[in-house]
Design a protein around this motif. Structure first.
Motif, PDB file in Angstrom:
ATOM      1  N   ARG A   1       1.930   9.301  -5.783  1.00 63.88           N
ATOM      2  CA  ARG A   1       2.460  10.644  -5.502  1.00 63.88           C
ATOM      3  C   ARG A   1       3.473  11.061  -6.562  1.00 63.88           C
ATOM      4  O   ARG A   1       3.467  12.190  -7.037  1.00 63.88           O
ATOM      5  CB  ARG A   1       3.134  10.677  -4.120  1.00 63.88           C
ATOM      6  N   GLN A   2       4.344  10.115  -6.934  1.00 63.46           N
ATOM      7  CA  GLN A   2       5.356  10.406  -7.952  1.00 63.46           C
ATOM      8  C   GLN A   2       4.693  10.721  -9.282  1.00 63.46           C
ATOM      9  O   GLN A   2       5.098  11.647  -9.987  1.00 63.46           O
ATOM     10  CB  GLN A   2       6.311   9.207  -8.092  1.00 63.46           C
ATOM     11  N   ALA A   3       3.643   9.961  -9.641  1.00 61.59           N
ATOM     12  CA  ALA A   3       2.937  10.199 -10.902  1.00 61.59           C
ATOM     13  C   ALA A   3       2.280  11.577 -10.893  1.00 61.59           C
ATOM     14  O   ALA A   3       2.358  12.314 -11.884  1.00 61.59           O
ATOM     15  CB  ALA A   3       1.887   9.109 -11.128  1.00 61.59           C
ATOM     16  N   ARG A   4       1.642  11.932  -9.762  1.00 61.94           N
ATOM     17  CA  ARG A   4       1.028  13.262  -9.661  1.00 61.94           C
ATOM     18  C   ARG A   4       2.083  14.357  -9.769  1.00 61.94           C
ATOM     19  O   ARG A   4       1.873  15.370 -10.429  1.00 61.94           O
ATOM     20  CB  ARG A   4       0.269  13.407  -8.340  1.00 61.94           C
TER      21      ARG A   4
ATOM     22  N   ALA B   1       0.833  -1.202   0.000  1.00 64.79           N
ATOM     23  CA  ALA B   1       0.000   0.000   0.000  1.00 64.79           C
ATOM     24  C   ALA B   1       0.866   1.251   0.000  1.00 64.79           C
ATOM     25  O   ALA B   1       0.583   2.223  -0.715  1.00 64.79           O
ATOM     26  CB  ALA B   1      -0.927  -0.004   1.203  1.00 64.79           C
ATOM     27  N   LEU B   2       1.939   1.219   0.780  1.00 65.07           N
ATOM     28  CA  LEU B   2       2.855   2.376   0.822  1.00 65.07           C
ATOM     29  C   LEU B   2       3.546   2.578  -0.524  1.00 65.07           C
ATOM     30  O   LEU B   2       3.695   3.710  -0.994  1.00 65.07           O
ATOM     31  CB  LEU B   2       3.893   2.204   1.935  1.00 65.07           C
ATOM     32  N   GLU B   3       3.963   1.478  -1.147  1.00 64.05           N
ATOM     33  CA  GLU B   3       4.596   1.573  -2.465  1.00 64.05           C
ATOM     34  C   GLU B   3       3.624   2.146  -3.494  1.00 64.05           C
ATOM     35  O   GLU B   3       4.001   2.979  -4.317  1.00 64.05           O
ATOM     36  CB  GLU B   3       5.093   0.207  -2.927  1.00 64.05           C
ATOM     37  N   LYS B   4       2.381   1.689  -3.437  1.00 60.51           N
ATOM     38  CA  LYS B   4       1.372   2.183  -4.379  1.00 60.51           C
ATOM     39  C   LYS B   4       1.140   3.675  -4.163  1.00 60.51           C
ATOM     40  O   LYS B   4       1.085   4.446  -5.127  1.00 60.51           O
ATOM     41  CB  LYS B   4       0.066   1.406  -4.179  1.00 60.51           C
ATOM     42  N   GLU B   5       1.028   4.069  -2.902  1.00 57.17           N
ATOM     43  CA  GLU B   5       0.821   5.483  -2.591  1.00 57.17           C
ATOM     44  C   GLU B   5       2.007   6.319  -3.059  1.00 57.17           C
ATOM     45  O   GLU B   5       1.833   7.396  -3.624  1.00 57.17           O
ATOM     46  CB  GLU B   5       0.627   5.646  -1.084  1.00 57.17           C
ATOM     47  N   LYS B   6       3.205   5.785  -2.860  1.00 60.78           N
ATOM     48  CA  LYS B   6       4.417   6.498  -3.283  1.00 60.78           C
ATOM     49  C   LYS B   6       4.441   6.654  -4.807  1.00 60.78           C
ATOM     50  O   LYS B   6       4.768   7.721  -5.329  1.00 60.78           O
ATOM     51  CB  LYS B   6       5.651   5.726  -2.815  1.00 60.78           C
TER      52      LYS B   6
END
Length: 108
Positions: free
Chosen positions: A56-59, A48-53
């Protein structure tokens, strides 16, 4: 008083029957199941943290691209058009002629 309580606790502990092999195996299996569940939970949290990271990087990248595009558009809009040599000469001659006219009017 404390020594007496300690002795009573030790006596009670010694009186407890020893664990059977089946009970030991059952406890080991329960501990392994708890550990497996904890490992699974940790893995889910890490994913979940990797997905969120990644989101965030994509945004961040999208925002940077949009800013770069906006900056390029602003520069293109504010940039003076490139003039050819003939156009530059015509503009210079027009300025010269206008200046001459102003000087003529002052003398009158």
């Amino acid at each position: 008083m404390a020594a007496k309580a300690k002795q009573a606790a030790l006596k009670k502990l010694k009186a407890k029957p020893e664990l059977t092999e089946a009970e030991r195996e059952e406890r080991k299996a329960a501990a392994a199941a708890r550990e497996e569940a904890a490992a699974k939970k940790r893995e889910e949290k890490r994913l979940a943290l990797e997905k969120e990271k990644a989101e965030r990087q994509a945004r961040k990248e999208e925002k940077a691209a949009a800013e770069a595009e906006a900056k390029a558009a602003a520069e293109a809009a504010s940039a003076k058009p490139k003039l050819s040599e003939e156009e530059k000469k015509a503009a210079r001659d027009a300025r010269y002629a206008a200046r001459k006219e102003r000087k003529k009017k002052k003398k009158r």
